[in-house]
Scaffold this motif. Sequence first.
Motif, PDB file in Angstrom:
ATOM      1  N   ILE A  33      -0.856  19.759  -5.814  1.00 57.76           N
ATOM      2  CA  ILE A  33      -0.161  18.835  -6.720  1.00 57.76           C
ATOM      3  C   ILE A  33       0.278  17.618  -5.913  1.00 57.76           C
ATOM      4  CG2 ILE A  33       1.713  18.521  -8.365  1.00 57.76           C
ATOM      5  CD1 ILE A  33      -0.185  20.662  -9.252  1.00 57.76           C
ATOM      6  N   GLN A  34      -0.108  16.433  -6.394  1.00 52.71           N
ATOM      7  CA  GLN A  34       0.314  15.200  -5.743  1.00 52.71           C
ATOM      8  C   GLN A  34       1.340  14.490  -6.622  1.00 52.71           C
ATOM      9  OE1 GLN A  34      -2.210  12.386  -3.309  1.00 52.71           O
ATOM     10  NE2 GLN A  34      -2.143  11.221  -5.210  1.00 52.71           N
ATOM     11  N   TYR A  35       2.481  14.188  -6.022  1.00 49.60           N
ATOM     12  CA  TYR A  35       3.562  13.478  -6.703  1.00 49.60           C
ATOM     13  C   TYR A  35       3.635  12.066  -6.126  1.00 49.60           C
ATOM     14  CZ  TYR A  35       4.932  18.332  -7.613  1.00 49.60           C
ATOM     15  OH  TYR A  35       4.941  19.660  -7.969  1.00 49.60           O
ATOM     16  N   SER A  36       3.807  11.069  -6.992  1.00 49.81           N
ATOM     17  CA  SER A  36       3.808   9.683  -6.523  1.00 49.81           C
ATOM     18  C   SER A  36       4.890   8.864  -7.220  1.00 49.81           C
ATOM     19  CB  SER A  36       2.454   9.007  -6.796  1.00 49.81           C
ATOM     20  OG  SER A  36       1.387   9.745  -6.277  1.00 49.81           O
ATOM     21  N   TYR A  37       5.460   7.945  -6.467  1.00 42.85           N
ATOM     22  CA  TYR A  37       6.225   6.823  -7.015  1.00 42.85           C
ATOM     23  C   TYR A  37       5.349   5.595  -6.781  1.00 42.85           C
ATOM     24  CZ  TYR A  37      10.965   8.550  -8.040  1.00 42.85           C
ATOM     25  OH  TYR A  37      12.055   9.154  -8.609  1.00 42.85           O
ATOM     26  N   VAL A  39       4.977   5.481  -2.715  1.00 39.74           N
ATOM     27  CA  VAL A  39       4.900   6.635  -1.826  1.00 39.74           C
ATOM     28  C   VAL A  39       4.264   7.793  -2.578  1.00 39.74           C
ATOM     29  CG1 VAL A  39       7.205   7.444  -2.475  1.00 39.74           C
ATOM     30  CG2 VAL A  39       6.243   8.142  -0.277  1.00 39.74           C
ATOM     31  N   LYS A  40       3.574   8.637  -1.840  1.00 42.50           N
ATOM     32  CA  LYS A  40       2.995   9.828  -2.446  1.00 42.50           C
ATOM     33  C   LYS A  40       3.123  10.987  -1.473  1.00 42.50           C
ATOM     34  CE  LYS A  40      -1.624   8.368  -0.941  1.00 42.50           C
ATOM     35  NZ  LYS A  40      -3.016   8.140  -1.326  1.00 42.50           N
ATOM     36  N   GLU A  83       0.834  -1.192   0.000  1.00 42.83           N
ATOM     37  CA  GLU A  83       0.000   0.000   0.000  1.00 42.83           C
ATOM     38  C   GLU A  83       0.872   1.247   0.000  1.00 42.83           C
ATOM     39  OE1 GLU A  83      -2.621  -0.156   3.303  1.00 42.83           O
ATOM     40  OE2 GLU A  83      -3.734  -1.901   2.571  1.00 42.83           O
ATOM     41  N   TYR A  84       0.271   2.348  -0.460  1.00 39.60           N
ATOM     42  CA  TYR A  84       0.998   3.612  -0.503  1.00 39.60           C
ATOM     43  C   TYR A  84       1.299   4.116   0.902  1.00 39.60           C
ATOM     44  CZ  TYR A  84       0.754   4.617  -5.485  1.00 39.60           C
ATOM     45  OH  TYR A  84       0.948   4.594  -6.836  1.00 39.60           O
ATOM     46  N   SER A  85       2.504   4.625   1.069  1.00 40.66           N
ATOM     47  CA  SER A  85       2.835   5.385   2.273  1.00 40.66           C
ATOM     48  C   SER A  85       2.788   6.862   1.900  1.00 40.66           C
ATOM     49  CB  SER A  85       4.229   5.017   2.785  1.00 40.66           C
ATOM     50  OG  SER A  85       5.216   5.343   1.814  1.00 40.66           O
TER      51      SER A  85
END
Length: 752
Positions: free
Chosen positions: A504-508, A448-449, A356-358
């Motif tokens: 703005i949301q940045y994600s890996y 991650v986001k 899951e995303y952290s």
Amino acid sequence: MGIKIGIDLGTTFSAVAMIDKQKGIPVIIPNSMGERITPSVIQFTEDGDIIVGAEAKEAFEAGESGCTSVFKRSMGKNDTYCTFYGKSYTAEDLSAILLKHLKEEAEKVTGQKVEEAVVTVPAYFYHKERQATINAAKKAGLKIRQIINEPTAAAMNYGVNHWRENARVLVYDLGGGTFDVTLVQMKKDGQMESLQTTGDHTLGGKDWDARICALLEARVASDTGVLTSEYPQVRQVISQMAESVKKQLTSRNTASARINLPGYGWYGTSVTLEEFDQSTTDLIQRTGALCENLLKGLGIGWQDITDILLVGGSTRMRQVSTYLKSVSGHTPLSQVNPDEAVALGAAIQVHLPLPEYSVLTMAPQEMENKKKTGFRLFSSKKPSEPSSKPSPQHPLPRTVGKETTLENALCMNHVDVVAHAMGIIAVNAEGTYYINKTIVPANQKIPVKCARAFHYYTSSTEENELEIYVLQGEKAPLECQIIGKYVVSGIHHDRAHNPTLIRIQYSYDVNGMVHVQARQEKDRFDLPIREEPVPDDMSKYGRPIDPSEMAPVMEPLSLVMAVDVSGSMSGKPIQDALDAMCHFVDQFDDYPGDVQIGIIAVSDRSKIVQNLTSDLKRCKSSIRSIRSCMTGVCNDGHPFDDISRMLSRCDSKNMAIVLADGVWSYQNRAIRAAKSCHQQGIDITGIGFGSADKQFLRDISSGDVKSMLVNQSELTKSFGKIAQEIGGGSGGKRGKAGSETQVDTWEAVDEC
């Protein structure tokens, strides 16, 4: 019933694996020729056939036409890698052909359809290379569950049968075309965590081959006078011979080579292990330097790791083990097959749940400061001291029975990290040059986001768009990988709320892929974002910023000033008010946008003294024509109906300033009319002095605009503050934004 497979898409060799459900362990799926690994070589024939694997490799070594290899190093590049028989191919195209072959071979051997796959990539692959790998897999007809880092896959395969709690394993992955090094920590109950990774995707066994080629070509020229540069076919033969020499030297101290030279005949020579090692010392030291950098980044030394795991066929070179033992004091492990470990690990991963995303809530600078404290940044518990021994080796616990055996074999849970920091091109605080502003630090756990928000000054006359250049790396913008130009569009202009908040949301994601999302204010839907080609000329981002470039681009402004001219304003009060209004108008001489100003006098009634005009000199003349009591002695009227009529049709930012002295007679009527203006998007600021009613000023002022109660002598200063606020923003097409702040993230991006 279908199967799930793991694929090691290698530079020189590829492999496919699956879980043997009866044994509960990962196993290699041999190809239809019975080979456990497949050469990553393709041959295109004149009649349109495509040959992949051992047969293509033999043709390549024989110097036949239509052959290609080592295309993995060019993944992510859109330019042509090779052209055969009138058709061009990119590295992505060639990888798709290879993956399709691997898929079909697995289906042929197992008699089952491939349902899903995990494909491995070098840990140091950037976004573009990872995207190209996913694209190639889709072209090959594969349903991709995930792409994972090669060292991660190898560590998972090792951990299945050699689990040791608290072990810190340095995975040294030297393949045919790439090099990665990752430090992995084994924890409790099958928990495995990558702590840091680095590498070089242009360093691999082919570079060692090239040194042998150079040595052989120099020797041919010296002994025979034949210049191989004049004979491409000879160079091709020597190139293939180099690999044979390298392999001989893994078990012998001398390797022989025999070449048929044009105009000379057969020439024989030999290469010693010492000569080979001396000619490649700098290459092995490059891998060592990357290992040192990784350990330094964690604040530890060689003594703090427990094991070194060798992965990749090129680690069979004797110099690798010798060198690593000399610098670390550890004898590298030999429990895994370096050619097969990556594929076997991928076969495990294809059955595991996706993490899951952290959410990254710590500022990048804080992250950097914590890194200096060592391991504790990455683990909630302090690992055992280097001197303490890890628990004995043992397989992960398994129970008897078909299903439970498989379940326990797959009880591992691995947390991976991203090799590259993600940043954006931004402007430094002084506005003098461009910087790489880190959003997600390197070696952050993925997926991650994180989200940032800033105030964006919109325009009502142009399309509001925001450009974001996303980088991977930690150096200056032009020294990083500029992975994309993201243009946020659909930003709506709300005249009653300017500036607007953009999040703005940045994600890996789990594949190490970058995603950018945007939302406006508190909207629950994403704004449209399109990815445009990065301009060929980005040199401006390496030069000092032209001051004119930072000048705000303001949207058109329509402004009405209404002044109280009742009897109480007679004498000095009216003169001070008119002086302040004229001084205010003067400040729009340098306004970076179109502006028009109107003037109203109000007491018992409202009178438009000056309709909206962009002639500031005329506007000041109209202000000077105002006299006290010119519209009556008392305060029975209000200016808001006239303000509404003057501004209702203006396609601009609309504002009004109302100067009030004393208490107006029909305040409720005036407040209702003022609120009607608010609903039309007209920002109203009430300025009061003398015996003005402060609550009344608040009621007539817009929600986002503060009313002011000032002394008569402070009128000019109050107008100056308003002028500063009006000129403090910027906007327009692809406009600029104010300083960023961290905000809450929202739901994760879709996986591949």
